[in-house]
Design a protein around this motif. Structure first.
Motif, mmCIF file in Angstrom:
data_model
loop_
_atom_site.group_PDB
_atom_site.id
_atom_site.type_symbol
_atom_site.label_atom_id
_atom_site.label_comp_id
_atom_site.label_asym_id
_atom_site.label_seq_id
_atom_site.Cartn_x
_atom_site.Cartn_y
_atom_site.Cartn_z
ATOM 1 N N VAL A 77 58.278 21.772 119.287
ATOM 2 C CA VAL A 77 57.450 22.702 120.049
ATOM 3 C C VAL A 77 57.694 22.522 121.547
ATOM 4 O O VAL A 77 58.211 21.501 121.991
ATOM 5 N N HIS A 78 57.261 23.543 122.295
ATOM 6 C CA HIS A 78 57.321 23.467 123.744
ATOM 7 C C HIS A 78 56.319 22.459 124.274
ATOM 8 O O HIS A 78 55.382 22.049 123.589
ATOM 9 N N GLY A 79 56.508 22.124 125.523
ATOM 10 C CA GLY A 79 55.561 21.361 126.316
ATOM 11 C C GLY A 79 55.642 21.897 127.731
ATOM 12 O O GLY A 79 56.419 22.804 128.028
ATOM 13 N N ILE A 80 54.842 21.332 128.586
ATOM 14 C CA ILE A 80 54.872 21.685 130.003
ATOM 15 C C ILE A 80 55.457 20.515 130.774
ATOM 16 O O ILE A 80 55.051 19.366 130.571
ATOM 17 N N TYR A 81 56.402 20.830 131.649
ATOM 18 C CA TYR A 81 56.879 19.842 132.608
ATOM 19 C C TYR A 81 56.321 20.239 133.965
ATOM 20 O O TYR A 81 56.602 21.332 134.468
ATOM 21 N N GLU A 117 54.119 16.581 130.774
ATOM 22 C CA GLU A 117 54.880 15.482 131.363
ATOM 23 C C GLU A 117 55.176 15.757 132.829
ATOM 24 O O GLU A 117 55.248 16.917 133.245
ATOM 25 N N TRP A 118 55.399 14.681 133.585
ATOM 26 C CA TRP A 118 55.785 14.791 134.985
ATOM 27 C C TRP A 118 56.355 13.459 135.425
ATOM 28 O O TRP A 118 56.282 12.469 134.709
ATOM 29 N N SER A 119 56.909 13.447 136.610
ATOM 30 C CA SER A 119 57.431 12.226 137.222
ATOM 31 C C SER A 119 56.618 11.924 138.471
ATOM 32 O O SER A 119 56.081 12.833 139.097
ATOM 33 N N VAL A 120 56.579 10.656 138.816
ATOM 34 C CA VAL A 120 55.897 10.243 140.045
ATOM 35 C C VAL A 120 56.764 9.178 140.712
ATOM 36 O O VAL A 120 57.382 8.354 140.031
ATOM 37 N N LEU A 121 56.835 9.235 142.027
ATOM 38 C CA LEU A 121 57.592 8.232 142.764
ATOM 39 C C LEU A 121 56.956 6.858 142.582
ATOM 40 O O LEU A 121 55.719 6.720 142.632
ATOM 41 N N ASN A 122 57.773 5.832 142.395
ATOM 42 C CA ASN A 122 57.266 4.483 142.133
ATOM 43 C C ASN A 122 56.369 3.959 143.247
ATOM 44 O O ASN A 122 55.462 3.172 142.992
ATOM 45 N N TRP A 123 56.596 4.390 144.482
ATOM 46 C CA TRP A 123 55.799 3.892 145.600
ATOM 47 C C TRP A 123 54.455 4.598 145.741
ATOM 48 O O TRP A 123 53.596 4.155 146.504
ATOM 49 N N ASN A 124 54.244 5.683 145.019
ATOM 50 C CA ASN A 124 53.031 6.486 145.194
ATOM 51 C C ASN A 124 51.880 5.915 144.350
ATOM 52 O O ASN A 124 51.439 6.506 143.373
ATOM 53 N N ARG A 125 51.397 4.754 144.768
ATOM 54 C CA ARG A 125 50.350 4.052 144.019
ATOM 55 C C ARG A 125 49.061 4.872 143.879
ATOM 56 O O ARG A 125 48.439 4.840 142.824
ATOM 57 N N PRO A 126 48.622 5.621 144.902
ATOM 58 C CA PRO A 126 47.406 6.426 144.697
ATOM 59 C C PRO A 126 47.562 7.435 143.563
ATOM 60 O O PRO A 126 46.662 7.610 142.744
#
Length: 159
Positions: A77-81, A117-126
């Motif tokens: 099935v689809h998902g959202i990125y 799903e998504w990605s987050v920069l490793n330094w973006n702790r907040p």
């Protein structure tokens, strides 16, 4: 308040993308122009979708989510990125980010999509703390790879 973006929102979405790029210390990489965004979001075959977080009092956009469909071969099935999620610094803590993610989760549930799903920069702790507070978990066993610019052109031309 969260609402689906319209063609009239392209200039503000472009501005928010530029603000996000500056926050991520990558302003020079944000090269998309309004014409490209308009075509991607509202052209004959939209490739992406956007929602805006709007301040309840002023009615002004204070954040956005830009996303597209992906597909899980394992789940069938689809998902959202979620490509971008951004809330202006002065509006953070007001529930706008959560509301944007809630809307995308609602779309997933309504349409039978099984992943957001998504990605987050490793330094973006907040941001990482915020996402984990919602129940999101990092996918530590995967590493994102990317081909761009010269490497992409070389591979695409068979070099």
């Amino acid at each position: 308040m969260i609402r689906t973006a319209t063609p009239a929102d392209v200039p503000v979405i472009h501005t928010l993308i530029r603000e996000l790029a500056a926050y991520e210390k990558a302003s020079e990489e944000a090269r998309a122009d309004e014409k490209q965004l308009r075509e991607a979001l509202f052209g004959e075959r939209p490739a992406a979708f956007a929602h805006l977080a709007v301040d309840d009092e002023s009615g002004e956009p204070v954040g956005f989510a830009l996303w597209f469909l992906n597909f899980s071969t394992w789940r069938g099935v689809h998902g959202i990125y979620l490509e971008d999620l951004y809330v202006r610094p002065e509006a953070r803590g007001g529930g706008h980010g959560r509301a944007l993610l809630t809307e995308l989760a609602r779309i997933c549930v309504e349409r039978g999509y099984e992943r957001l799903e998504w990605s987050v920069l490793n330094w973006n702790r907040p941001a990482i703390g915020f996402y984990e507070s919602l129940g999101a978990r990092p996918q530590d066993e995967w590493t994102v790879y990317r081909l761009t610019d010269g490497a992409l052109a070389a591979l695409g031309s068979g070099r």
